[in-house]
Design an enzyme around this catalytic site. Structure first.
Site, PDB file in Angstrom:
ATOM      1  CG  ASP A  15      -1.786  -1.155   1.394  1.00  0.00           C
ATOM      2  OD1 ASP A  15      -1.277  -2.229   1.769  1.00  0.00           O
ATOM      3  OD2 ASP A  15      -3.001  -1.036   1.122  1.00  0.00           O
ATOM      4  CB  THR A 124      -4.710  -0.871  -1.985  1.00  0.00           C
ATOM      5  OG1 THR A 124      -4.478   0.058  -0.912  1.00  0.00           O
ATOM      6  CG2 THR A 124      -4.572  -0.165  -3.315  1.00  0.00           C
ATOM      7  CG  PHE A 165      -5.680 -10.095   3.728  1.00  0.00           C
ATOM      8  CD1 PHE A 165      -5.698  -8.709   3.717  1.00  0.00           C
ATOM      9  CD2 PHE A 165      -5.689 -10.754   4.951  1.00  0.00           C
ATOM     10  CE1 PHE A 165      -5.721  -7.990   4.915  1.00  0.00           C
ATOM     11  CE2 PHE A 165      -5.712 -10.048   6.150  1.00  0.00           C
ATOM     12  CZ  PHE A 165      -5.732  -8.665   6.137  1.00  0.00           C
ATOM     13  CG  ASP A 240      -2.152  -3.015  -2.171  1.00  0.00           C
ATOM     14  OD1 ASP A 240      -1.853  -2.859  -0.980  1.00  0.00           O
ATOM     15  OD2 ASP A 240      -2.973  -3.861  -2.556  1.00  0.00           O
TER      16      ASP A 240
HETATM   17  O1  RIB Z   1      -3.936 -10.077  -0.764  1.00  0.00           O
HETATM   18  C1  RIB Z   1      -3.121  -8.949  -0.968  1.00  0.00           C
HETATM   19  C2  RIB Z   1      -3.737  -7.725  -0.382  1.00  0.00           C
HETATM   20  O2  RIB Z   1      -3.889  -7.894   1.027  1.00  0.00           O
HETATM   21  C3  RIB Z   1      -2.875  -6.453  -0.546  1.00  0.00           C
HETATM   22  O3  RIB Z   1      -3.704  -5.342  -0.612  1.00  0.00           O
HETATM   23  C4  RIB Z   1      -2.070  -6.427   0.717  1.00  0.00           C
HETATM   24  O4  RIB Z   1      -1.669  -5.096   1.068  1.00  0.00           O
HETATM   25  C5  RIB Z   1      -3.076  -6.925   1.711  1.00  0.00           C
HETATM   26  O5  RIB Z   1      -3.899  -5.837   2.079  1.00  0.00           O
HETATM   27 CA    CA Z   2      -3.373  -3.486   0.946  1.00  0.00          CA
END
Ligand code: RIB
Ligand code: CA
Length: 310
Positions: A15, A124, A165, A240
């Site tokens: 990020d 992001t 995630f 990101d």
């Molecule tokens: O899976 C990757 C994402 O999850 C990215 O945005 C990383 O910064 C985490 O937030």
């Molecule tokens: Ca992120």
């Protein structure tokens, strides 16, 4: 005419680089940064956004603190990747940038209200802030040009076999944002895993030699060693900034229209982004999906941005 952008993020190592690219690229007019819990707690991600701006000498971009956790589940940070302080555990500089007096919602509201043209949202992290805004300010959604989100995957996941995630952290938020019908682009793991931060890339960034590059190189070394330790892949992927790169320089990636749904209930699949790339259902296409990256062009954008900062 630069594109007005709000960057909603959960810094997080990748990020940070997205913040730098958004602040530096001439095709982007970064109007605001908003923070959300995800990679770290909201205190960490908000402080880290301030650090990203401090290190790079980014002034005059308001930072609004947002949601401390997802809409419908307990926050589980990604400290196993981003470290306890959500910046790889490295020593952090003194802070020079403060938080705006407004929270994320009020800051997004004011930016959209005051903008003479629709604003693009680069997101992001988990979509908690954006979903909350969409529900509270439906009449302002007409001022959102589109949302370009790093999250999900057309293939395998990274927090469960098929869930990524950001999507997995707040699937209800993604469901709300999709239902808003705001134009939406998904930048999933299927494309971000093409952006491997190889040793050669890391040394090119370090060689830039300014404060931003030196700090960034340290962050990326930590990020890659963590990925390597997990045996996931030898060099971590810089997820990101692809969202920002796609806004600044659309030729950096190829995209296609597709159908995206988010699984909210599956015992094994909650948080999975179901992307009907092969059009096997009759469900109408509702998003744009990034599918392939011009890797050299991407790294050139990142290097040029870092070189132009402090
Ligand atoms: O899976 C990757 C994402 O999850 C990215 O945005 C990383 O910064 C985490 O937030
Ligand atoms: Ca992120």
């Amino acid at each position: 005419m630069p594109t007005p952008v709000i960057l909603d993020c959960d810094p997080g190592i990748d990020d940070v680089v997205a913040i730098w690219l958004a602040a530096a690229h001439p095709a982007i007019d970064l109007r605001a940064i908003t923070t959300v819990a995800g990679n770290g707690t909201i205190d960490h991600t908000s402080r880290n956004a301030r650090i990203a701006c401090t290190v790079a000498g980014i002034h005059g971009v308001p930072i609004g603190q947002g949601a401390p956790g997802p809409l419908a589940q307990k926050l589980e940070t990604a400290d196993w990747i981003h470290g306890a302080n959500a910046l790889g555990g490295i020593d952090l500089p003194q802070l020079a940038m403060g938080l705006d007096d407004r929270d994320a919602h009020d800051l997004i509201r004011d930016v959209l209200t005051q903008s003479t043209q629709p604003v693009t949202i680069a997101a992001t992290g988990p979509l908690t802030n954006i979903a909350t805004f969409v529900e509270r300010q439906p009449e302002l959604c007409r001022k959102i040009e589109r949302i370009v989100w790093m999250g999900g995957s057309t293939g395998r996941g990274n927090v469960s076999p098929y869930a990524e995630f950001n999507a997995s952290t707040d699937p209800e938020a993604l469901d709300i944002v999709l239902a808003s019908a705001i134009p939406f682009t998904m930048v999933g793991l299927n494309i971000t895993h093409q952006a491997q931060i190889t040793r050669e890339v890391r040394s090119r960034i370090r060689a830039i030699g300014n404060a931003t590059a030196t700090f960034g190189a340290e962050l990326l070394e930590r990020f890659c060693s963590t990925y390597d330790a997990f045996g996931e892949m030898p060099d971590g992927p810089l997820h990101d900034p692809i969202t920002v790169a796609l806004i600044a320089d659309p030729a950096v990636a190829t995209t296609q229209k597709s159908r995206l749904d988010i699984e909210l209930h599956g015992d094994f699949t909650r948080g999975v982004t179901v992307v009907d790339l092969l059009e096997l259902t009759s469900r109408p296409k509702n998003v744009t999906v990034a599918v392939d990256l011009d890797v050299d062009r991407y790294w050139s954008l990142i290097e040029t941005a870092i070189r132009s900062l402090a």
